[in-house]
Write an enzyme that holds these catalytic residues in place. Structure first.
Site, PDB file in Angstrom:
ATOM      1  N   ASP A  69       1.987 -35.450  24.230  1.00 52.61           N
ATOM      2  CA  ASP A  69       2.993 -35.519  23.179  1.00 52.61           C
ATOM      3  C   ASP A  69       3.913 -34.301  23.175  1.00 52.61           C
ATOM      4  O   ASP A  69       5.097 -34.407  22.856  1.00 52.61           O
ATOM      5  CB  ASP A  69       2.309 -35.654  21.813  1.00 52.61           C
ATOM      6  N   GLY A  70       3.381 -33.122  23.537  1.00 49.11           N
ATOM      7  CA  GLY A  70       4.215 -31.926  23.584  1.00 49.11           C
ATOM      8  C   GLY A  70       5.337 -32.049  24.592  1.00 49.11           C
ATOM      9  O   GLY A  70       6.471 -31.619  24.343  1.00 49.11           O
ATOM     10  N   LEU A 176       7.976 -40.391  11.887  1.00 57.68           N
ATOM     11  CA  LEU A 176       7.301 -40.327  13.181  1.00 57.68           C
ATOM     12  C   LEU A 176       6.334 -39.153  13.222  1.00 57.68           C
ATOM     13  O   LEU A 176       5.250 -39.240  13.809  1.00 57.68           O
ATOM     14  CB  LEU A 176       8.338 -40.206  14.303  1.00 57.68           C
ATOM     15  N   ASN A 182       1.726 -32.801   9.572  1.00 58.59           N
ATOM     16  CA  ASN A 182       1.714 -33.300   8.200  1.00 58.59           C
ATOM     17  C   ASN A 182       0.382 -33.936   7.835  1.00 58.59           C
ATOM     18  O   ASN A 182      -0.153 -33.719   6.740  1.00 58.59           O
ATOM     19  CB  ASN A 182       2.855 -34.309   8.021  1.00 58.59           C
ATOM     20  N   LEU A 183      -0.175 -34.727   8.738  1.00 56.05           N
ATOM     21  CA  LEU A 183      -1.453 -35.391   8.472  1.00 56.05           C
ATOM     22  C   LEU A 183      -2.584 -34.372   8.373  1.00 56.05           C
ATOM     23  O   LEU A 183      -3.467 -34.490   7.515  1.00 56.05           O
ATOM     24  CB  LEU A 183      -1.744 -36.413   9.570  1.00 56.05           C
TER      25      LEU A 183
END
Length: 283
Positions: A69-70, A176, A182-183
């Protein structure tokens, strides 16, 4: 000359030669470039700093990101102003944003040639500190620059003050990005195609502060009572001086991701977050 639909730019996760993944990524990159040629695509490599030749960017239909993902976050930010879609081939750990595994690439490319791939468009953030502007795909974080003390962040919506956050900082996430930092900070999950911001305080001093979801039609601004850091997608940082304004709004350009037609958002959530699994399986 082949048309732009047949030209793919390739990003590879930057890895030092002493990293255990270096050999694996090098072999995978060479295999990917051969496969692109075999499938009738022209290709070119983007280095760690992106591309200096804008003609290549304009020529490309999309960008393949080989990594986790990075890697795809960095590529999406580099390509954001060019309005080009990206798709990820997972070589990292989580792979929430990546579209496919390496062994699925051949089928994916064949489907791409026949327009059997879906294009997802997601909200991105545009931030500005005085003359410095930037884009964020997942989130913008305002956090303490010094280890000690509480950071007071005054937040305004459309130039109207509405809250002061007192704690370690504040996350301003996209839908997204609601499943990223955030989670982890106990913010809400918002459907990835929603048009909203998620404001999640970090270790707030007040027990009454809660995460807030705002419509993306608002323009936001923030200032802190002391020098702070602004972190973009966990990859880039900017200084925010005491009482200096950080402005955030919806980017006029969306984040574009190519995905398999069969990809289901809720199935991905269930798999990545282990929803419905017993506690013994999670551990």
């Amino acid at each position: 000359m082949k048309d732009s639909h047949q030209t793919i730019g390739v990003f590879v996760r930057p890895t030092h030669h002493q990293n255990p993944l270096f050999s694996e990524l090098t072999q995978a990159k060479e295999w990917v470039l051969r496969l692109l040629e075999d499938e009738g695509f022209e290709s070119f490599m983007a280095d760690d700093n992106g591309l200096k030749d804008e003609r290549l960017i304009e020529k490309a239909y999309a960008f393949l990101c080989l990594g986790g993902d990075g890697t795809i976050l960095g590529a999406l930010r580099m390509m954001h102003s060019y309005n080009k879609p990206c798709f990820g081939v997972r070589m990292g750990n989580l792979g929430y944003l990546t579209a496919i595994e390496l062994n699925e690439l051949k089928d994916f490319l064949q489907n791409l040639k026949h327009n059997k791939i879906k294009l997802e468009e997601h909200l991105a953030l545009e931030g500005r500190i005085e003359e410095i502007s930037f884009y964020a795909i997942n989130e913008i974080v305002i956090t303490r620059k010094e280890a000690l003390g509480i950071l007071d962040i005054e937040a305004c919506v459309s130039h109207t003050p509405f809250n002061t956050y007192k704690g370690d900082g504040l996350i301003i996430a996209t839908p997204l990005g609601s499943t990223a930092y955030n989670l982890s900070a106990h913010g809400p999950i918002v459907h990835a195609l929603n048009q909203s911001y998620v404001l999640t305080p970090l270790c707030d001093f007040s027990l009454t502060q809660r995460p807030l979801v705002l419509g993306a039609e608002f323009c936001l601004s923030f200032c802190a009572n002391k020098d702070a850091l602004v972190i973009i997608d966990g990859q880039a940082t900017y200084d925010l001086k005491a009482n200096q304004k950080l402005y955030i709004q919806k980017s006029p350009t969306t984040t574009k991701l190519l995905q398999k037609n069969s990809r289901d958002y809720f199935k991905v959530l269930k798999e990545k977050l282990l929803w419905g699994e017993s506690s013994s399986k999670k551990n």
